[in-house]
Design an enzyme around this catalytic site. Sequence first.
Site, mmCIF file in Angstrom:
data_model
loop_
_atom_site.group_PDB
_atom_site.id
_atom_site.type_symbol
_atom_site.label_atom_id
_atom_site.label_comp_id
_atom_site.label_asym_id
_atom_site.label_seq_id
_atom_site.Cartn_x
_atom_site.Cartn_y
_atom_site.Cartn_z
ATOM 1 N N SER A 81 -14.254 -86.950 -42.747
ATOM 2 C CA SER A 81 -12.899 -86.797 -42.202
ATOM 3 C C SER A 81 -12.461 -87.978 -41.356
ATOM 4 O O SER A 81 -11.299 -88.376 -41.389
ATOM 5 C CB SER A 81 -12.832 -85.555 -41.316
ATOM 6 O OG SER A 81 -12.885 -84.406 -42.083
ATOM 7 N N ASP A 171 -24.367 -82.084 -42.940
ATOM 8 C CA ASP A 171 -24.188 -83.315 -43.716
ATOM 9 C C ASP A 171 -25.413 -83.573 -44.590
ATOM 10 O O ASP A 171 -25.447 -84.541 -45.355
ATOM 11 C CB ASP A 171 -23.968 -84.510 -42.772
ATOM 12 C CG ASP A 171 -22.744 -84.307 -41.895
ATOM 13 O OD1 ASP A 171 -21.770 -83.714 -42.382
ATOM 14 O OD2 ASP A 171 -22.776 -84.720 -40.719
ATOM 15 N N HIS A 434 -18.768 -76.151 -46.012
ATOM 16 C CA HIS A 434 -19.926 -76.499 -45.175
ATOM 17 C C HIS A 434 -20.835 -75.297 -44.903
ATOM 18 O O HIS A 434 -21.973 -75.472 -44.458
ATOM 19 C CB HIS A 434 -19.472 -77.060 -43.828
ATOM 20 C CG HIS A 434 -19.066 -78.494 -43.850
ATOM 21 N ND1 HIS A 434 -19.887 -79.501 -44.303
ATOM 22 C CD2 HIS A 434 -17.918 -79.107 -43.448
ATOM 23 C CE1 HIS A 434 -19.270 -80.660 -44.180
ATOM 24 N NE2 HIS A 434 -18.064 -80.449 -43.668
#
Length: 559
Positions: A81, A171, A434
């Site tokens: 982002s 991540d 996520h």
Amino acid sequence: MGSSELSWELADHPRLPKGKTVAVVILDGWGEADPDQFNCIHVADTPAMDSLKKGAPEHWRLLRAHGTAVGLPTDDDMGNSEVGHNALGAGQIYAQGAKLVDLALASGKIYEGEGFKYIKECFNKGTLHLIGLLSDGGVHSRLDQLLLLLKGANQHGARRIRVHILTDGRDVLDGTSIHFVEILENELLKLREKGVDAQIASGGGRMYVTMDRYENDWGVVKRGWDAQVLGEAPFKFQSAIEGIKKLREDPKANDQFLPPFVIVDDNSKPIGPIVDGDAVVTFNFRADRMVMIAKALEYENFNKFDRVRFPKIRYAGMLQYDGELKLPSHYLVSPPEIKRTSGEYLVHNGIKIFACSETVKFGHVTFFWNGNRSGYFDSSMEEYVEIPSDTGISFNVQPEMKALEIAERARDAILSGNFHHVRINLANGDMVGHTGDIKATVIACRAADEAVKIIIDAIEQVKGIYVVTADHGNAEDMVKRDKSGQPLVDKDGNVQILTSHTLHPVPLAIGGPGLAPGVRFRRDLQSAGLANVAATVINLHGFEAPDEYEPTLIEVGGN
Ligand SMILES: O=C(O)[C@H](O)COP(=O)(O)O
Ligand SMILES: [Mn+2]
Ligand SMILES: [Mn+2]
């Protein structure tokens, strides 16, 4: 010539009219990938996005949203982002934090800078504390950078070091935290063998401890403060490896949400609270999830939670996280100087801006969009609206999030006639992606699509123009794959769920009754990326883009 001497005036576009309302919609975490059951965008019912794609080759295309296209070190780096919205808003590609830190470590310049010299003053008598995300995701921090910093700090005099780790699983794959801790422990052991007192002092999952953003939930930062500064946490272990293994025995445990813990000695005493005379470095390079802890560590006057103790420390960020607030005031590596963003140009040229998202993405369409700068360029020309996000839940529980509310606020802004530029971010594909919950992510994608429809309908009514795109991929691929693209399975035969972003390109669609006849995507910019969007949007407002911008994606063909 300094940038302040450059003119802000944009030339009129020779072919495109002014005065159209332009809606810019960012679908967070919405990439383009082959259809299969792990592509939640494909599985979801998304009539609005489908109709933008179908049969509109002149008005629909793909953009690169990862790697060097957005200023990351290599094309193996997934988008995110921060870099995505920076590129979208700035229209230029800047070497981003990850790369700048790599360069500073490789050249050794990091140790010659003001920030390192400042913290070094404490090395004689105090402890050096390193706080950050322990991961090789490359989005907020990188393990290899931490290891180099540890080594370098020791070579430059640090004799007592405490690392406060935040586990990832967002991540990177869930469950990988142990692996990263093992690597870190190995390096700390090497330092101990050299006589350096170097240990892990505390830990916790990134989404539950320390790394909140945009003031969504100060309780997250407080949990971190209690563990890192006060040495207090609900769990106490003698080693981080043992602790994480224990905490993960709970079948619902997840690296992202591990509870805070502190490491204690044989007498159950915490081994690394932060005290007067210590140095602290937050080693994440990315800004959004470090701003809150930076405020807690730096601000004398602070009322977000009771800090109990405010130790007299020397604190430096890996980077400066907020250029407007100059926060933190000391930092090891200078951040990219993102200048002359499209938002600033537009307000200087009379374009009134409305930007809106929900809390968890609010700074994406404001702070990141404006080059990591908080606040308005001109409050008489801009209105930023934040819709409060749900707190205290994981977003798969409420996958619609605030898409409808955001779309309705944007619709009202469009229909009000008070704004020329209406910009929103829809968080669903990303935030629910996520969580790794495929069913919920399908619902999330549908909710985002419904929001797109509301905005396109509003744009129809005012005869405006829409620009629909995304900042990086996420929901379009929810499984880890081998080189041939086949889903990978773990030792129990379960597919390995991918909670992270992807390397996929993202769609860009333009349209609406206000789009001048003949406007179409150029064919000569096949490998264009997110940074090309700003010039495109400026053109759609009726101006030529600044020379320093990546080229526009549109041309005006013959009638
Ligand atoms: O901070 C996060 O939530 C993830 O690490 C990256 O997601 P984002 O780049 O979409 O914010
Ligand atoms: Mn994103
Ligand atoms: Mn994300």
